[in-house]
Design a protein around this motif. Structure first.
Motif, PDB file in Angstrom:
ATOM      1  N   GLU A   1       0.774  -1.292  -0.080  1.00 54.29           N
ATOM      2  CA  GLU A   1       0.247   0.013   0.192  1.00 54.29           C
ATOM      3  C   GLU A   1       0.722   1.256   0.036  1.00 54.29           C
ATOM      4  OE1 GLU A   1      -3.602   2.282   2.822  1.00 54.29           O
ATOM      5  OE2 GLU A   1      -2.848  -0.119   2.952  1.00 54.29           O
ATOM      6  N   LEU A   2       0.590   2.158  -0.931  1.00 52.85           N
ATOM      7  CA  LEU A   2       1.355   3.374  -1.084  1.00 52.85           C
ATOM      8  C   LEU A   2       0.746   4.551  -0.466  1.00 52.85           C
ATOM      9  CD1 LEU A   2       2.651   2.964  -4.787  1.00 52.85           C
ATOM     10  CD2 LEU A   2       3.649   2.276  -2.531  1.00 52.85           C
ATOM     11  N   GLU A   3       1.285   5.437  -0.050  1.00 56.72           N
ATOM     12  CA  GLU A   3       0.522   6.470   0.572  1.00 56.72           C
ATOM     13  C   GLU A   3       1.443   7.854   0.270  1.00 56.72           C
ATOM     14  OE1 GLU A   3      -0.155   8.674   5.083  1.00 56.72           O
ATOM     15  OE2 GLU A   3       0.589   6.738   4.921  1.00 56.72           O
ATOM     16  N   PHE A   4       0.493   8.781  -0.667  1.00 54.20           N
ATOM     17  CA  PHE A   4       1.093  10.044  -1.166  1.00 54.20           C
ATOM     18  C   PHE A   4       0.905  11.285  -0.146  1.00 54.20           C
ATOM     19  CE2 PHE A   4       0.653   7.318  -4.926  1.00 54.20           C
ATOM     20  CZ  PHE A   4       1.620   7.644  -5.570  1.00 54.20           C
ATOM     21  N   GLY A   5       2.132  11.724   0.171  1.00 53.27           N
ATOM     22  CA  GLY A   5       1.818  13.059   1.047  1.00 53.27           C
ATOM     23  C   GLY A   5       1.115  14.187   0.394  1.00 53.27           C
ATOM     24  N   VAL A   6       0.796  15.331   0.998  1.00 51.38           N
ATOM     25  CA  VAL A   6       0.628  16.516   0.221  1.00 51.38           C
ATOM     26  C   VAL A   6       1.723  16.934  -0.570  1.00 51.38           C
ATOM     27  CG1 VAL A   6      -0.124  18.979   0.699  1.00 51.38           C
ATOM     28  CG2 VAL A   6      -0.659  17.242   2.264  1.00 51.38           C
TER      29      VAL A   6
ATOM     30  N   VAL B   1       3.951  -4.175 -13.017  1.00 53.22           N
ATOM     31  CA  VAL B   1       3.761  -3.583 -11.842  1.00 53.22           C
ATOM     32  C   VAL B   1       2.368  -2.775 -11.958  1.00 53.22           C
ATOM     33  CG1 VAL B   1       4.148  -1.805  -9.997  1.00 53.22           C
ATOM     34  CG2 VAL B   1       6.082  -3.079 -11.313  1.00 53.22           C
ATOM     35  N   HIS B   2       1.097  -2.865 -10.967  1.00 55.36           N
ATOM     36  CA  HIS B   2       0.061  -2.672 -11.182  1.00 55.36           C
ATOM     37  C   HIS B   2      -0.438  -1.579 -10.121  1.00 55.36           C
ATOM     38  CE1 HIS B   2      -1.274  -5.621 -14.196  1.00 55.36           C
ATOM     39  NE2 HIS B   2      -0.111  -6.177 -13.661  1.00 55.36           N
ATOM     40  N   LEU B   3      -0.960  -0.482 -10.298  1.00 52.88           N
ATOM     41  CA  LEU B   3      -1.441   0.482  -9.490  1.00 52.88           C
ATOM     42  C   LEU B   3      -3.034   0.579  -9.688  1.00 52.88           C
ATOM     43  CD1 LEU B   3      -0.406   2.725  -7.497  1.00 52.88           C
ATOM     44  CD2 LEU B   3      -0.406   4.511  -9.313  1.00 52.88           C
ATOM     45  N   THR B   4      -3.508   0.304  -8.371  1.00 51.29           N
ATOM     46  CA  THR B   4      -5.006   0.314  -8.302  1.00 51.29           C
ATOM     47  C   THR B   4      -5.488   1.594  -7.253  1.00 51.29           C
ATOM     48  OG1 THR B   4      -4.858  -1.095  -6.326  1.00 51.29           O
ATOM     49  CG2 THR B   4      -5.042  -2.131  -8.410  1.00 51.29           C
ATOM     50  N   GLU B   5      -6.737   1.863  -7.698  1.00 51.05           N
ATOM     51  CA  GLU B   5      -7.520   2.983  -6.767  1.00 51.05           C
ATOM     52  C   GLU B   5      -7.283   2.650  -5.249  1.00 51.05           C
ATOM     53  OE1 GLU B   5     -11.205   3.769  -8.395  1.00 51.05           O
ATOM     54  OE2 GLU B   5     -10.490   4.647 -10.410  1.00 51.05           O
ATOM     55  N   ASP B   6      -7.381   3.812  -4.604  1.00 48.63           N
ATOM     56  CA  ASP B   6      -7.631   3.644  -3.099  1.00 48.63           C
ATOM     57  C   ASP B   6      -9.040   3.074  -2.591  1.00 48.63           C
ATOM     58  OD1 ASP B   6      -8.457   6.666  -1.842  1.00 48.63           O
ATOM     59  OD2 ASP B   6      -8.403   6.123  -4.124  1.00 48.63           O
ATOM     60  N   GLN B   7      -9.097   3.048  -1.401  1.00 50.27           N
ATOM     61  CA  GLN B   7     -10.491   2.347  -1.031  1.00 50.27           C
ATOM     62  C   GLN B   7     -11.598   3.326  -1.099  1.00 50.27           C
ATOM     63  OE1 GLN B   7      -9.828   0.748   2.843  1.00 50.27           O
ATOM     64  NE2 GLN B   7      -8.493  -0.887   2.203  1.00 50.27           N
ATOM     65  N   ARG B   8     -11.366   4.710  -1.079  1.00 46.65           N
ATOM     66  CA  ARG B   8     -12.296   5.642  -1.175  1.00 46.65           C
ATOM     67  C   ARG B   8     -12.507   5.944  -2.532  1.00 46.65           C
ATOM     68  NH1 ARG B   8     -10.299   9.452   3.942  1.00 46.65           N
ATOM     69  NH2 ARG B   8     -10.508   8.114   5.708  1.00 46.65           N
ATOM     70  N   GLY B   9     -11.607   5.637  -3.510  1.00 49.21           N
ATOM     71  CA  GLY B   9     -11.862   6.010  -4.881  1.00 49.21           C
ATOM     72  C   GLY B   9     -11.737   7.363  -5.054  1.00 49.21           C
ATOM     73  N   LEU B  10     -10.692   8.082  -4.281  1.00 47.78           N
ATOM     74  CA  LEU B  10     -10.458   9.575  -4.424  1.00 47.78           C
ATOM     75  C   LEU B  10      -9.267   9.681  -5.516  1.00 47.78           C
ATOM     76  CD1 LEU B  10     -10.776  10.656  -0.932  1.00 47.78           C
ATOM     77  CD2 LEU B  10     -12.352  10.754  -2.619  1.00 47.78           C
TER      78      LEU B  10
END
Length: 664
Positions: free
Chosen positions: A9-14, A39-48
């Motif tokens: 899980e990737l977390e992008f900061g401000v 390598v696959h990048l999927t949407e976050d759980q909230r869909g933002l």
């Protein structure tokens, strides 16, 4: 669809639009041009998150890929004798001689001056080149060439994946092609290039056959020789020498066991070691006997002539095992000479030879032992179009060697001094009788003092069998038979009987009983017929004292007796012999009177009551006149008294002359 091997899980900061994600790549030894993963990048759980590029492919390039080295030019096939001067090599190959595959990176290549730098720049190491060979037999006249076939059947002394191809693989009049795969200094193979097929000259060879195109085998010569005690290297051994004529392409195979299935026999180590332990099919390190046909020597024999062609014994171009095999070939005379030394016990127990007694002259004081060694020789030629890849002509013979010795016996290392015979035993007579026809019958029991048994005869000893002879009566002959034997090889007890073929009055003398021992190996179990190895006959001495007893013959003898005829009863019953005088004895008898008779025996020969005298009948006979005597008219008659019984011995008919006077 790919397999998910990791998730994070990737977390992008401000104000962060890029992240560096490490991916661990595991090492393997498989060599491919390149490998890839995605390598696959999927949407976050909230869909933002707004993901527009959700997939990326990553390629992993090999640092050293396959086929990254290659020869700058195809290889060449030339005869081994032309390897030192390839540019001058004839187009057709020399028959009956090895060929060599010359790559572009070989200094012997005619273009090496120009191609050598290219090989160095490509990183080609010619010492690690991998070779393959293809051959084709000559096609019949008027037919298209036969297709090339890759060699897969390799012989034990020469492989099919080496730079030099042995002459046994080069078909006379056929074609040969090599394939060379380049490799780098680490031995990693690259690309493969094929040479142009080369023709084998059918009219030019080192050892050409007498008649071209013939199929068969020339006669070979084989002999046995006992080395004796003075041989400096192999004393007390039997030397086996085999001479085989050589022709181009021939592989001679010899063994003391039958040869067959050459695809397996020529290549498999297990087949050769198990079936052909006394043959030329074993390399020096495979020989399990004291010596073999192939030795460790690779140089030419001291008596050999100079090589007939270049590089004949070049260890850089031909492996040592090949040089060891060809050391037995005389190229000048085109003759194979195979020679090996074995002890007698090795020939019998390992090589399958047979040993037995040989017939000797009666006047010869020595004993003779015959050694028979079977020998099988096959003339083998390459035949790529056949299922097993070989064509062969088979021959066989029996080699015979006779030893003459005084009192010595065979020992484990040859002929040695006297020793206890390993095939001894004990003989015990059990009975002796005369048959109704007067022939002698003797029974005896034997106990073997070895593992095995005594036998009447064995097929391995031609003309030799157990027998009985009389040393004192050479004209006598006997029939020997085995009546019973214990079913075991562990020192069995056996019952025998021999019967004279003719009747004789006196059988006394010294008898020789010769029994054939048959020795069984420890691993062999008893069977019918027994599986054992015959040995020279073992002799037992049997002293016999036996004579015929003649039937009793009636003997004639005198009883020294006196016979008296009388008529007086008192005199007849009297115990006084003096009363039996002429007065009472010589009397006249009247008609109707009783005639009494008495026998008197000398006291020295008195037989008691064993006989008695009785007068059964009286026959009056007319007495013939003799010397002036008178006939019947004179009144004289003869009386015959019969019926005298002499006990139980015999009966006698006695005639008594009785003088009788007729009364008027």
């Amino acid at each position: 669809m790919g397999t998910v091997v990791g998730r994070e899980e990737l977390e992008f900061g401000v104000n962060v639009s890029r992240l560096v994600v490490p991916v661990e790549i595991l090492f393997d030894r498989d060599r491919e041009h390149r490998e890839a993963f995605s390598v696959h990048l999927t949407e976050d759980q909230r869909g933002l998150a707004n993901v527009t590029q959700d997939r990326a492919v990553v390629y992993v390039e090999e640092v050293e890929v396959a086929a990254d080295v290659t020869f700058p030019a195809p290889p060449l096939v030339v005869s081994l004798q032309d390897y030192g001067d390839v540019p001058a090599a004839p187009e057709a190959l020399l028959a009956g001689y090895p060929v060599v595959c010359v790559t572009a990176c070989d200094p012997a290549h005619p273009e090496f001056v120009r191609l050598g730098p290219l090989c160095a720049r490509e990183g080609v190491d010619n010492n690690h080149t991998v070779y393959r060979w293809m051959v084709a037999s000559p096609a019949p006249p008027g037919q298209p060439p036969r297709p090339l076939r890759q060699l897969t059947a390799a012989v034990f002394f020469a492989g099919t994946s080496e730079r030099t191809l042995d002459a046994v693989y080069v078909p006379v009049g056929g074609r040969v092609q090599c394939a060379a795969r380049a490799a780098d200094a680490a031995g990693r193979p690259g690309s493969e290039l094929l040479s142009r097929p080369a023709e084998v000259d059918a009219a030019r060879g080192l050892c050409e056959p007498r008649l071209a195109g013939t199929i068969g085998a020339e006669p070979f010569t084989a002999k046995l020789k006992y080395t004796g005690a003075d041989d400096p290297t192999h004393p007390h051994k039997v030397r086996v020498t085999v001479l085989i004529p050589h022709v181009d392409g021939l592989l001679p195979a010899l063994s003391t066991r039958p040869l067959n299935n050459f695809d397996l026999t020529l290549g498999s180590r297990a087949a050769r070691l198990g079936n052909h332990r006394c043959s030329n099919l074993l390399d020096a390190d495979e020989v399990r006997t004291g010596a073999g046909f192939i030795t460790n020597a690779t140089a030419a024999p001291p008596a050999a002539a100079a090589p007939v062609a270049a590089h004949q014994l070049d260890a850089a171009l031909r492996p040592a095992r090949t040089l060891r095999f060809y050391r037995s070939l005389d190229w000048q005379g085109c003759v194979w000479r195979f020679e090996a030394e074995y002890s007698v016990s090795e020939l019998v127990s390992v090589c399958g030879a047979r040993i037995g007694a040989a017939p000797a002259d009666d006047g010869l004081l020595q004993s003779l032992v015959a050694l028979t060694v079977p020998l099988y020789v096959s003339y083998v030629f390459l035949a790529p179009e056949t299922p097993d890849g070989w064509q062969h002509s088979d021959m066989a013979t029996q080699l015979r060697l006779t030893f003459a010795y005084d009192t010595s016996v065979l020992w484990s290392e040859g002929i040695g001094p006297p020793a206890l015979s390993p095939a001894g035993g004990q003989l015990h007579p059990t009975g002796m009788r005369l048959r109704e026809d007067g022939r002698l019958a003797v029974t005896f029991r034997t106990e073997a003092a070895f593992r095995g048994m005594f036998v009447l005869e064995h097929q391995a000893l031609s003309g030799v069998r157990s027998r009985v002879t009389s040393n004192d009566h050479s004209e006598m002959s006997f029939t020997l038979r085995l009546t019973h034997s214990e079913p075991t090889f562990e020192q069995p007890t056996q019952q025998w009987e021999f019967v004279s073929d003719f009747a004789a009055r006196d059988y006394s003398g010294n008898f020789s009983v010769l029994l054939v021992p048959c020795l069984a190996e420890e691993a062999v179990l008893f069977s019918e017929p027994p599986r054992c190895n015959p040995a020279p006959p073992t002799e037992f001495d049997l002293l016999v004292r036996f004579q015929q007893v003649s039937d009793p013959v009636p003997a004639q003898f005198s009883l020294n007796t006196q016979f008296h005829v009388m008529k007086k009863r008192e005199a007849w019953l009297s115990a006084d012999p003096t009363r039996l005088g002429t007065t009472d004895a010589d009397v006249a008898f009247a008609p109707g009177e009783r005639v009494l008779g008495r026998i008197m025996v000398d006291p020295v020969q008195y037989l008691g009551g064993s006989f008695h005298l009785s007068i059964d009948k009286c026959f009056p006979l007319a007495a013939a006149a003799a010397g002036g005597g008178q006939g019947p008219d004179s009144g004289e008659l003869l009386l015959i008294l019969g019926g005298l019984m002499l006990g139980v011995v015999s009966s006698l008919l006695l005639g008594l002359l009785i003088r009788r006077r007729w009364l008027s």
